[in-house]
Design an enzyme around this catalytic site. Structure first.
Site, PDB file in Angstrom:
ATOM      1  N   HIS A   1      52.000  23.334 -27.999  1.00  0.00           N
ATOM      2  CA  HIS A   1      53.384  23.299 -27.521  1.00  0.00           C
ATOM      3  C   HIS A   1      53.474  23.244 -26.007  1.00  0.00           C
ATOM      4  O   HIS A   1      54.544  23.397 -25.445  1.00  0.00           O
ATOM      5  CB  HIS A   1      54.150  24.519 -28.033  1.00  0.00           C
TER       6      HIS A   1
ATOM      7  N   ASP B   1      50.511  26.424 -31.218  1.00  0.00           N
ATOM      8  CA  ASP B   1      51.642  26.979 -30.468  1.00  0.00           C
ATOM      9  C   ASP B   1      51.397  26.709 -28.988  1.00  0.00           C
ATOM     10  O   ASP B   1      50.754  25.717 -28.648  1.00  0.00           O
ATOM     11  CB  ASP B   1      51.795  28.474 -30.779  1.00  0.00           C
TER      12      ASP B   1
END
Length: 299
Positions: A129, A106
């Site tokens: 991310h 993430d």
């Protein structure tokens, strides 16, 4: 010799009782996966020289903290591990993160509401991310973030590079943000502001939005695989004060990815130098009727 049953429980009965008690305790345990290391309501925290591997959710979290120093930290989990943020900041101030290696599934670093005076530098991010402010304003809440600097960062094969993301329907302000000297390599979308963020199948269209103002992009360079820049801003609260200097992003064709041009919607600011590729979609100047309140008034 003494014979007969002493009257105590048998081994089988003891095992059954222990099993029942264990199951009852298991039912009371929270269903949320745990964070590997969390600090809450703490001051003058130093986290240095450690490695966190394969957390089942967020690796390192600071909530309601002040005076945080993180350095020489390594975080590692697979890129397909869901919701495994590297470092998560919320309601925290005066935070410095540097000389850190982050690989996760993430956001490498997630900056949430209530954060100010955040300084991030000399960080390696990827996979993951990218470094994100938000998502802010979920469920029509108020969100405020200010004075964030991210510089001297390397990103490798991340989903986004530097990103600001807010939910529709929120209120508040993101202000005084600086992204500088960011080197990206095969990053899908290196630069992003998304005021229509939605992490589920559908989200209701709403008018209000967390405002975004005063965002500087300096020397963002390297390669992208989908889109160099994505500014999707609110009709009711356009992004303002966006400046771009020394942005040089070149495409890399990756199988199954379709390359796109820069995208802007209701994004206003200035281009201080020519960009690669040209970013003609940024509207020069300020939005009409711009009456953005100060951070102090809103937050």
């Amino acid at each position: 010799m003494v014979g007969g049953n002493s009257g105590g429980p048998t081994q089988t009965q003891m095992t059954m009782r222990m099993t029942t008690r264990y199951n009852e305790e298991l039912e009371r345990m929270p269903r949320v996966k745990p964070t590997a290391l969390r600090f809450y309501g703490s001051s003058n925290v130093v986290v240095a020289g450690i490695k966190i591997v394969n957390s089942s959710q967020c690796h390192l979290k600071f909530d309601n903290c002040q005076g945080v120093l993180v350095h020489d930290l390594t975080i590692s989990s697979p890129e397909n591990s869901l919701n495994t943020d590297g470092i998560h900041l919320q309601n925290s101030k005066d935070v410095s993160i540097h000389h850190t290696n982050l690989a996760c599934g993430d956001d490498c670093i997630s900056i949430q509401t209530g954060c100010s005076n955040i300084y991030i530098h000399n960080v390696n991010c990827g996979p993951g991310h990218g470094i994100s402010i938000g998502g802010l304003g979920r469920d029509n809440t108020k969100a405020c973030v200010s004075n964030v600097t991210v510089r001297d960062v390397n990103m490798f094969r991340t989903m986004t590079g530097v990103r600001i993301k807010t939910w529709q329907g929120g209120i508040g302000l993101v202000q005084d943000i600086r992204f500088s000297n960011i080197q990206v390599s095969e990053v899908q979308t290196p630069i992003m502001i998304d005021q229509f963020y939605c992490d589920k199948r559908t989200c209701t269209n709403q008018t209000s939005a967390v405002a975004v103002s005063g965002v500087q992009y300096e020397n963002i360079r390297g390669t992208f695989t989908i889109k160099p820049l994505h500014f999707a801003c609110s009709d009711s609260s356009p992004c303002s004060g966006i400046t771009l200097t020394g942005v040089q992003l070149k495409p890399v064709q990756i199988a199954h990815y379709h390359l796109n041009n820069p995208f802007c919607w209701q994004a206003f600011g200035e281009l201080f130098t020519p960009t690669i590729p040209p970013i003609a979609c940024l509207q020069i100047g300020k939005p009409a009727g711009n009456n953005l309140q100060s951070y102090h008034d809103i937050c």
